[in-house]
Design a protein around this motif. Structure first.
Motif, PDB file in Angstrom:
ATOM      1  N   ASP A  38       0.809  -1.231   0.000  1.00 37.32           N
ATOM      2  CA  ASP A  38       0.000   0.000   0.000  1.00 37.32           C
ATOM      3  C   ASP A  38       0.842   1.280   0.000  1.00 37.32           C
ATOM      4  O   ASP A  38       0.318   2.371  -0.209  1.00 37.32           O
ATOM      5  CB  ASP A  38      -1.010   0.008   1.157  1.00 37.32           C
ATOM      6  CG  ASP A  38      -0.364   0.054   2.532  1.00 37.32           C
ATOM      7  OD1 ASP A  38       0.849   0.327   2.631  1.00 37.32           O
ATOM      8  OD2 ASP A  38      -1.081  -0.169   3.525  1.00 37.32           O
ATOM      9  N   ASN A  39       2.164   1.149   0.234  1.00 39.37           N
ATOM     10  CA  ASN A  39       3.018   2.344   0.262  1.00 39.37           C
ATOM     11  C   ASN A  39       4.150   2.247  -0.754  1.00 39.37           C
ATOM     12  O   ASN A  39       5.224   2.818  -0.567  1.00 39.37           O
ATOM     13  CB  ASN A  39       3.598   2.556   1.661  1.00 39.37           C
ATOM     14  CG  ASN A  39       4.488   1.406   2.102  1.00 39.37           C
ATOM     15  OD1 ASN A  39       4.555   0.368   1.441  1.00 39.37           O
ATOM     16  ND2 ASN A  39       5.173   1.582   3.222  1.00 39.37           N
ATOM     17  N   SER A  40       3.903   1.522  -1.845  1.00 39.36           N
ATOM     18  CA  SER A  40       4.947   1.275  -2.831  1.00 39.36           C
ATOM     19  C   SER A  40       4.494   1.663  -4.234  1.00 39.36           C
ATOM     20  O   SER A  40       3.304   1.627  -4.554  1.00 39.36           O
ATOM     21  CB  SER A  40       5.330  -0.209  -2.813  1.00 39.36           C
ATOM     22  OG  SER A  40       6.244  -0.518  -3.850  1.00 39.36           O
ATOM     23  N   GLY A  41       5.471   2.017  -5.069  1.00 38.69           N
ATOM     24  CA  GLY A  41       5.199   2.324  -6.469  1.00 38.69           C
ATOM     25  C   GLY A  41       5.580   1.187  -7.388  1.00 38.69           C
ATOM     26  O   GLY A  41       5.744   1.384  -8.592  1.00 38.69           O
ATOM     27  N   TYR A  42       5.733  -0.025  -6.806  1.00 34.37           N
ATOM     28  CA  TYR A  42       6.098  -1.208  -7.580  1.00 34.37           C
ATOM     29  C   TYR A  42       5.043  -2.301  -7.450  1.00 34.37           C
ATOM     30  O   TYR A  42       4.411  -2.457  -6.396  1.00 34.37           O
ATOM     31  CB  TYR A  42       7.429  -1.787  -7.090  1.00 34.37           C
ATOM     32  CG  TYR A  42       8.621  -0.900  -7.286  1.00 34.37           C
ATOM     33  CD1 TYR A  42       9.228  -0.767  -8.535  1.00 34.37           C
ATOM     34  CD2 TYR A  42       9.157  -0.189  -6.212  1.00 34.37           C
ATOM     35  CE1 TYR A  42      10.343   0.043  -8.702  1.00 34.37           C
ATOM     36  CE2 TYR A  42      10.268   0.628  -6.379  1.00 34.37           C
ATOM     37  CZ  TYR A  42      10.855   0.731  -7.628  1.00 34.37           C
ATOM     38  OH  TYR A  42      11.946   1.548  -7.793  1.00 34.37           O
ATOM     39  N   GLN A  58       7.920  -1.300 -12.015  1.00 35.31           N
ATOM     40  CA  GLN A  58       7.539   0.059 -11.635  1.00 35.31           C
ATOM     41  C   GLN A  58       6.191   0.418 -12.249  1.00 35.31           C
ATOM     42  O   GLN A  58       5.995   0.286 -13.453  1.00 35.31           O
ATOM     43  CB  GLN A  58       8.596   1.062 -12.082  1.00 35.31           C
ATOM     44  CG  GLN A  58       8.329   2.474 -11.582  1.00 35.31           C
ATOM     45  CD  GLN A  58       9.462   3.439 -11.911  1.00 35.31           C
ATOM     46  OE1 GLN A  58      10.553   3.022 -12.284  1.00 35.31           O
ATOM     47  NE2 GLN A  58       9.201   4.734 -11.765  1.00 35.31           N
ATOM     48  N   ILE A  59       5.260   0.850 -11.413  1.00 37.38           N
ATOM     49  CA  ILE A  59       3.930   1.224 -11.893  1.00 37.38           C
ATOM     50  C   ILE A  59       3.585   2.674 -11.586  1.00 37.38           C
ATOM     51  O   ILE A  59       2.581   3.190 -12.081  1.00 37.38           O
ATOM     52  CB  ILE A  59       2.839   0.296 -11.321  1.00 37.38           C
ATOM     53  CG1 ILE A  59       2.845   0.312  -9.789  1.00 37.38           C
ATOM     54  CG2 ILE A  59       2.991  -1.115 -11.858  1.00 37.38           C
ATOM     55  CD1 ILE A  59       1.700  -0.454  -9.156  1.00 37.38           C
ATOM     56  N   LEU A  60       4.404   3.339 -10.775  1.00 33.49           N
ATOM     57  CA  LEU A  60       4.222   4.762 -10.498  1.00 33.49           C
ATOM     58  C   LEU A  60       5.392   5.532 -11.085  1.00 33.49           C
ATOM     59  O   LEU A  60       6.545   5.144 -10.898  1.00 33.49           O
ATOM     60  CB  LEU A  60       4.139   5.028  -8.991  1.00 33.49           C
ATOM     61  CG  LEU A  60       2.820   4.748  -8.275  1.00 33.49           C
ATOM     62  CD1 LEU A  60       2.907   5.253  -6.845  1.00 33.49           C
ATOM     63  CD2 LEU A  60       1.632   5.372  -8.982  1.00 33.49           C
TER      64      LEU A  60
END
Length: 280
Positions: A33-37, A52-54
């Protein structure tokens, strides 16, 4: 009657605050919930690959994103060859949806702020009680699970008869009363569809906030009939774990086996995946 057996399945370094998962053959996809992966873990080779999705330039880091800025990806669900990753909607920063194609690896971003606003309006759930933690997509219908850990205890399921979540017009909301521990009602944390049965997990957390964490009192597994949306059973599976993700592993005539992930609400980049066997 049902019985459950819970055991550790894997310990994975490099993932924190796990909140959703999906198993595709030997590949276990895990979101935090606190990751951009998006994490891709091979259960045979025990290797981890990060996708990487963010790509937000305002974020100084993609792991352990600070709480006020984190996308709060609480939902990872699947249909056909696509994964759907959704923010909880519990703050204005948490309205993002990511579509990830398992074959082409293509990423599509969608802003669900308008959709979430409509869900709140039609269900009469205010900003302080809106907190999506699970989803099921059948290809034509969405089921979104609201976690009732706010002041109003609004556990429930949004049912949307439209494939495109960004452009919805009508929605139905079904309230649910879930089991409690020491007078603290548990609340939805995830769900998965197995044939015509919805298996959900729920946690009793001593808090009246969708933002602040509280003492964990225990977790349950239960099922809901897909057609009637009526609960069929619930079993307590732990007295201290906060399970936030559930994925089907296998099923036979005597049992159904799931994988669960746990959000320990720490900044440590380590997660434990559990195997839960539900026997009939």
């Amino acid at each position: 009657m049902h019985s459950t057996h819970l055991e550790v399945f894997a310990e994975i370094d490099g993932i924190g605050s796990a909140s959703g998962l999906f198993l595709n053959e030997d590949l276990l996809y895990i979101i935090g919930d606190n990751s951009g992966y998006l994490n891709e873990y091979n259960i045979k080779t025990r290797t981890l690959h990060k996708i990487q999705i963010l790509f937000d330039q305002d974020l100084l880091q993609l792991e352990n994103i600070p709480k006020p800025l984190k996308p709060d990806f609480e939902i990872l669900c699947q249909h056909d060859n696509k994964l759907y990753i959704l923010g909880s909607g519990s703050t204005p920063k948490r309205n993002l949806m990511i579509e990830f194609d398992l074959k082409t690896k293509k990423i599509i971003r969608k802003d669900l702020a308008k959709t979430y606003s409509l869900l709140k309006s039609m269900s009469k759930i205010d900003d302080h009680n809106f907190n999506l933690e699970g989803a099921i997509f059948t290809g034509t219908t969405w089921l979104l699970f609201n976690r009732g850990n706010g002041t109003d205890g609004k556990n429930g399921i949004f049912k949307i008869h439209k494939a495109d979540l960004k452009n919805i017009e009508q929605v139905s909301f079904y309230n649910f009363k879930l089991p409690n521990i020491d007078h603290v009602e548990s609340s939805f944390t995830d769900a998965v569809l197995v044939k015509n049965e919805i298996f959900f997990i729920a946690t009793a957390e001593d808090t009246k906030s969708t933002y602040a964490d509280g003492e964990i009192l225990g977790s349950f597994i239960g099922s809901i009939n897909l057609n009637t949306l009526k609960m069929t059973f619930s079993n307590k599976i732990s007295g201290h774990h906060k399970f936030e993700g559930i994925a089907l592993m296998q099923q036979n005539e005597r049992s159904t086996t799931f994988l669960l992930c746990e959000d320990r609400d720490t900044e440590e980049l380590k997660t434990v995946i559990y195997k839960l066997v539900l026997k009939y």
